[in-house]
Design an enzyme around this catalytic site. Structure first.
Site, PDB file in Angstrom:
ATOM      1  N   TYR A   1       0.877  -0.668  -0.523  1.00 57.05           N
ATOM      2  CA  TYR A   1       0.104  -0.281  -0.050  1.00 57.05           C
ATOM      3  C   TYR A   1       0.723   1.263   0.130  1.00 57.05           C
ATOM      4  O   TYR A   1      -0.024   2.038   0.093  1.00 57.05           O
ATOM      5  CB  TYR A   1      -1.058   0.115   1.383  1.00 57.05           C
TER       6      TYR A   1
ATOM      7  N   LYS B   1       2.514 -15.117   3.696  1.00 60.50           N
ATOM      8  CA  LYS B   1       2.233 -16.765   1.976  1.00 60.50           C
ATOM      9  C   LYS B   1       4.168 -16.787   2.364  1.00 60.50           C
ATOM     10  O   LYS B   1       4.235 -16.774   0.402  1.00 60.50           O
ATOM     11  CB  LYS B   1       1.870 -15.374   1.262  1.00 60.50           C
TER      12      LYS B   1
ATOM     13  N   ASP C   1      -4.001 -18.430   3.402  1.00 63.60           N
ATOM     14  CA  ASP C   1      -5.086 -18.587   2.388  1.00 63.60           C
ATOM     15  C   ASP C   1      -5.878 -20.347   3.744  1.00 63.60           C
ATOM     16  O   ASP C   1      -7.392 -20.325   4.187  1.00 63.60           O
ATOM     17  CB  ASP C   1      -4.784 -19.994   1.799  1.00 63.60           C
TER      18      ASP C   1
ATOM     19  N   ASP D   1      -5.986  -6.034   5.720  1.00 58.75           N
ATOM     20  CA  ASP D   1      -7.110  -5.137   5.751  1.00 58.75           C
ATOM     21  C   ASP D   1      -7.909  -6.563   4.676  1.00 58.75           C
ATOM     22  O   ASP D   1      -9.084  -6.341   5.632  1.00 58.75           O
ATOM     23  CB  ASP D   1      -6.709  -4.789   3.728  1.00 58.75           C
TER      24      ASP D   1
ATOM     25  N   ASP E   1     -11.601  -7.297   7.691  1.00 59.59           N
ATOM     26  CA  ASP E   1     -12.719  -7.154   7.639  1.00 59.59           C
ATOM     27  C   ASP E   1     -13.322  -9.241   7.545  1.00 59.59           C
ATOM     28  O   ASP E   1     -14.993  -8.600   7.910  1.00 59.59           O
ATOM     29  CB  ASP E   1     -12.982  -6.382   5.887  1.00 59.59           C
TER      30      ASP E   1
END
Ligand SMILES: NC(=O)c1ccc[n+]([C@@H]2O[C@H](COP(=O)([O-])OP(=O)(O)OC[C@H]3O[C@@H](n4cnc5c(N)ncnc54)[C@H](O)[C@@H]3O)[C@@H](O)[C@H]2O)c1
Length: 364
Positions: free
Chosen positions: A149, A200, A233, A257, A261
């Site tokens: 970001y 990851k 995942d 992020d 959520d």
């Protein structure tokens, strides 16, 4: 949140809160949160000063100003915390003012911890079958200043059939270490058991190799805490299957992020989700997770719970645990007694709910 001795309050001075209500329903829920904070702190004789700033779409459209010159330094030097509403207005399709103000504050105040508590306050709020309040209580810490970001990247042959777009994933040793360490310190401060770091690293063999190495170093300093690693995942599956297995999750900006959520939805979604943007010991920013909701703005129906719960996080950050707890209890009781807005199936307006919460905290 761990308690911090705030520099601005030395000598018994009042805690100073900057209030940036922003746009849309930010302007409706934030005054309700301020009302509830005032009621909770006045009863307990806490000295608190609110200063309102009119930054947002209206000011941008009128004056062309987003984040005024000197604003970051003023907030950093003169305030203990910021209570933020929401930014976003259909009249500003570029969202320039929101980027300058909210992202500007996150980056320029170096608010490297994005804290997203996930707590089921009433069992009817979860889409998971058979889960109750005791089954879902965890914290997600998202790295808030680095990763994908930061806006490093570019185009090559833009607009052609051969176009290439690059977006760099920026991870510093310092940045990774401080967010992982914050997660461990939170577990220690709150008597919890476990930190789960998620990355990851099997596919992102450079950036997340750094996360792996730093995690290994930091976890060694906390032998009494259970340390766990899950690929992102797998974490996404596990946190839905059995959220009760987690105390604290720490991860990078992008994954945080998304996963925060997902976890917010496990406990009722946008209307009840709070967040903190924190740099320990420095001016930090607290906000509901939702945006400015232009589709319901101005109708007096927005749910103020997210903003009130974010205010509770702010009071805890200021070291006022009792008031923070009372704010949480007020929302919990309102849910139990069905004093809720339409998004939660009720018929109350924003101000009505705010008034009810304020009366509750005065009595509590
Ligand atoms: N932190 C922020 O300031 C922030 C966060 C997200 C989105 N935004 C901005 O907000 C604007 C609208 O974005 P969006 O529609 O994708 O997201 P949103 O969160 O504003 O709204 C999504 C949906 O949830 C509902 N909703 C949200 N908060 C609610 C509340 N407190 N009570 C009842 N219903 C609520 C809305 O009515 C809408 O249907 C955009 O400009 C976006 O960029 C800002």
């Amino acid at each position: 949140m761990s308690e911090k001795k705030m520099p601005m309050r030395a000598g018994g001075a009042a805690a100073r809160i900057a209030v940036i209500a922003g746009d849309g329903i930010g302007k409706e829920v934030t005054p309700e949160a301020v009302k509830v904070i005032r009621a909770a702190t006045a009863k307990r004789k806490r000295a608190l000063e609110f200063v309102e700033f009119d930054w947002g779409a209206d000011k941008y459209l009128k004056e062309g100003v987003t984040l005024p010159a000197g604003a970051v330094e003023m907030l950093r030097d003169e305030f203990d915390a910021i209570l933020f509403g929401a930014m976003g207005d259909p009249r500003v399709p570029s969202n320039q003012h929101a980027a300058d103000i909210l992202l500007g504050l996150r980056f320029k105040l170096d608010l490297y911890v994005n804290a997203r508590p996930v707590e089921l306050l009433h069992e009817r709020l979860t889409p998971l079958r058979g889960r109750t309040e005791k089954d879902i209580r965890l914290m997600v810490f998202r790295e808030n200043t680095e990763g994908l970001y930061v806006g490093v990247g570019g185009f090559f042959k833009k607009g052609t059939a051969d176009e290439i777009a690059l977006q760099e994933d920026v991870n510093s040793r310092k940045g990774v270490e401080r967010i992982i360490r914050y997660a461990y310190e939170y577990v220690v401060a709150n008597g919890l058991k476990q930190v789960c770091m998620s990355d990851k690293s099997n596919a992102m063999t450079f950036a997340h190799d750094l996360w792996q190495r730093v995690f290994k170093e930091v976890r060694a300093e906390y032998p009494g805490i259970e340390s766990r690693h899950l690929y992102i995942d797998t974490l996404a599956m596990e946190v839905v299957r059995d959220p009760g297995q987690f105390d604290v999750i720490v991860t990078c900006n992008l994954f945080g992020d998304i996963i925060s959520d997902l976890t917010a939805q496990l406990v009722g979604g946008l209307g009840v989700a709070p967040s903190g943007n924190i740099h320990p010991g420095k001016t930090s920013l607290f906000e509901p997770v939702h945006g400015s909701a232009p589709n319901i703005a101005g109708k007096g129906v927005a749910n103020p719970f997210g903003s009130v719960l974010a205010s509770g996080m702010m009071l805890e950050y200021l070291g006022w645990k009792e008031e923070a707890q009372v704010l949480r209890e007020s929302v919990k009781t309102a849910l139990k007694e069905n004093v809720v807005t339409a998004d939660l199936g009720g018929a109350k307006g924003t101000v009505e709910v705010g008034d009810w919460l304020a009366r509750f905290v005065e009595r509590a």
